[in-house]
Design a protein around this motif. Sequence first.
Motif, PDB file in Angstrom:
ATOM      1  N   HIS A 167      46.894  34.181  41.629  1.00  0.00           N
ATOM      2  CA  HIS A 167      46.968  35.536  42.182  1.00  0.00           C
ATOM      3  C   HIS A 167      46.161  36.511  41.330  1.00  0.00           C
ATOM      4  O   HIS A 167      45.395  37.348  41.861  1.00  0.00           O
ATOM      5  CB  HIS A 167      48.435  35.959  42.256  1.00  0.00           C
ATOM      6  CG  HIS A 167      48.656  37.298  42.874  1.00  0.00           C
ATOM      7  ND1 HIS A 167      48.638  38.468  42.151  1.00  0.00           N
ATOM      8  CD2 HIS A 167      48.887  37.668  44.165  1.00  0.00           C
ATOM      9  CE1 HIS A 167      48.856  39.493  42.950  1.00  0.00           C
ATOM     10  NE2 HIS A 167      49.009  39.038  44.182  1.00  0.00           N
ATOM     11  N   ALA A 168      46.295  36.413  40.013  1.00  0.00           N
ATOM     12  CA  ALA A 168      45.541  37.293  39.126  1.00  0.00           C
ATOM     13  C   ALA A 168      44.038  37.041  39.234  1.00  0.00           C
ATOM     14  O   ALA A 168      43.230  37.986  39.192  1.00  0.00           O
ATOM     15  CB  ALA A 168      46.013  37.096  37.685  1.00  0.00           C
ATOM     16  N   GLU A 169      43.655  35.785  39.403  1.00  0.00           N
ATOM     17  CA  GLU A 169      42.234  35.462  39.546  1.00  0.00           C
ATOM     18  C   GLU A 169      41.634  36.084  40.804  1.00  0.00           C
ATOM     19  O   GLU A 169      40.541  36.656  40.780  1.00  0.00           O
ATOM     20  CB  GLU A 169      42.077  33.935  39.573  1.00  0.00           C
ATOM     21  CG  GLU A 169      40.652  33.457  39.749  1.00  0.00           C
ATOM     22  CD  GLU A 169      40.567  31.947  39.852  1.00  0.00           C
ATOM     23  OE1 GLU A 169      39.502  31.438  40.230  1.00  0.00           O
ATOM     24  OE2 GLU A 169      41.586  31.275  39.554  1.00  0.00           O
ATOM     25  N   SER A 183      50.933  32.581  39.753  1.00  0.00           N
ATOM     26  CA  SER A 183      50.640  33.870  39.128  1.00  0.00           C
ATOM     27  C   SER A 183      49.212  33.909  38.609  1.00  0.00           C
ATOM     28  O   SER A 183      48.510  34.930  38.756  1.00  0.00           O
ATOM     29  CB  SER A 183      51.631  34.134  37.992  1.00  0.00           C
ATOM     30  OG  SER A 183      52.960  34.149  38.468  1.00  0.00           O
ATOM     31  N   ARG A 184      48.755  32.806  38.020  1.00  0.00           N
ATOM     32  CA  ARG A 184      47.383  32.764  37.521  1.00  0.00           C
ATOM     33  C   ARG A 184      46.372  32.837  38.679  1.00  0.00           C
ATOM     34  O   ARG A 184      45.358  33.531  38.591  1.00  0.00           O
ATOM     35  CB  ARG A 184      47.158  31.490  36.698  1.00  0.00           C
ATOM     36  CG  ARG A 184      47.916  31.482  35.387  1.00  0.00           C
ATOM     37  CD  ARG A 184      47.338  30.449  34.446  1.00  0.00           C
ATOM     38  NE  ARG A 184      47.462  29.097  34.987  1.00  0.00           N
ATOM     39  CZ  ARG A 184      48.499  28.295  34.761  1.00  0.00           C
ATOM     40  NH1 ARG A 184      49.513  28.716  34.009  1.00  0.00           N
ATOM     41  NH2 ARG A 184      48.534  27.087  35.274  1.00  0.00           N
ATOM     42  N   ASN A 203      41.422  39.948  40.416  1.00  0.00           N
ATOM     43  CA  ASN A 203      40.313  40.342  39.537  1.00  0.00           C
ATOM     44  C   ASN A 203      38.974  40.205  40.248  1.00  0.00           C
ATOM     45  O   ASN A 203      38.081  41.048  40.096  1.00  0.00           O
ATOM     46  CB  ASN A 203      40.340  39.492  38.265  1.00  0.00           C
ATOM     47  CG  ASN A 203      41.519  39.823  37.377  1.00  0.00           C
ATOM     48  OD1 ASN A 203      42.031  40.947  37.399  1.00  0.00           O
ATOM     49  ND2 ASN A 203      41.986  38.858  36.596  1.00  0.00           N
TER      50      ASN A 203
END
Length: 471
Positions: free
Chosen positions: A229-231, A226-227, A234
């Motif tokens: 993917h968010a990176e 999840s981290r 962004n």
Amino acid sequence: MNSGYLTTPFGRRSMTLAMLTDQIVDSEKVCDKSIDKWELYRALCQAKPLLGLSDRALALMNALLSFYPKAEISLANGLVVFPSNQALSQRSHGMAEQTIRRHLASLVDAGLLTRKDSPNGKRYARRGRAGDITQAFGFSLQPLLARSDEIFDLAEKVENQRRQTHLLREEISLHRRDIGKLLIVVEVEDVPGDWNSLKIRLADLVSALPRKAELHQLEAHLSILSRVHAEIVNSLKNFANSQNLGGNTSQTERHIESKPESRFDSNISVVEPRASQETSNDRQPAKPLSLDLVNRACPNVAILSASGSLKTMQDLMSVQPVLCSMLSINRQLLELAQSSIGIVETAVTIACLYEKGEEIASPSGYLRNLASSAKSGNFQVRPMVERLMMTQLATVGNEQHAAEVNEAEDGSLTHLNHASAFLTANEAKQAYLLSMKSQSFSATAGKRAYPAKSAVSSHQRMMAGRSEYPA
């Protein structure tokens, strides 16, 4: 099949205080209990991991419950079953007697059965005058009935864990798919960032996850994905915002790419070639590779896409898994080629290998050699695509030439048929043999045949010979 009084084991089996306490507690719990035996057995099968039972032990429990005459297990119906080992073997699909003894002992140790042994250790029942059982010796189901509430709770817990594990694996699969597609977008759009180290970290993360992972391991894995993917999302958002802010060419010095020569001037996606590892000032930059060029060089690959043509780079990347499976290119080789040639360039190379067809005996070995050449800077994708396009154009020219020859042959034979209407039977036969002889000669020489000219000239010579004689 009554439960009777507290019992002690037969023979060398010892009696313990815990066994006595369990019998007392179980006898108090089953006073007013009644439960369906097969519903309890299904719950027991679900709670198998938490109870430490094996499949064979559950099969033996199924056989024991089949000897219980009523559908409801209760104290009023009796709690003792007394089948022989031979009868148990028949109902447990031919299980050996030694295996039956071992799994019966495991069920007793798990606290699901209690032995109620007879004076001689045999299993039997005594009946009264009315035919009802007054005394039975065998295995008591009293512990199973007493722990029924606990078994149902354990089964529900196992089912919740299974459902939660399924949802976690589903989320992990979605995150992996999204990350893989987003990394392709990052590579195509040339988004700034240390993406190679991120790919290595993801590969290590996936390989570290065991095949049968526990719940906490899946949760930790999903948290990391999840981290990541968010990176990536962004980074793509920031890049898209910077592109929109700097989209006016009059305010910025944005690089304008000249369109390559193409049959279609609109909607041309340009793929920048991967830079060589050895940079030189004297080396001229390679020309951009357009998707229109790939379409002309690989028409059979374009057909495999959903739209029937490679309109965008995503169409080419979506066809790549299908081509890899058809060419026997495994995942390790694909990652090796992508790291040395480039992600987009590898997709174009695989499309060219597919277009070659049977000309390449081992596409996987050929791709491995190309990846090795790309590491040393001796391989570029564009020359290969251009050569393949020239081959396609030559093939189309040969097909048109063959069509023209066939059309000429068909016209000459039609002309021969019209000419034969003015000949006698023998003259028509001679003209046909001459035309067949000229066709076989031209086919052997590999040159263009002119059967019509031979046939008509022979006809003219025969007609000239006939005109010398008076009518």
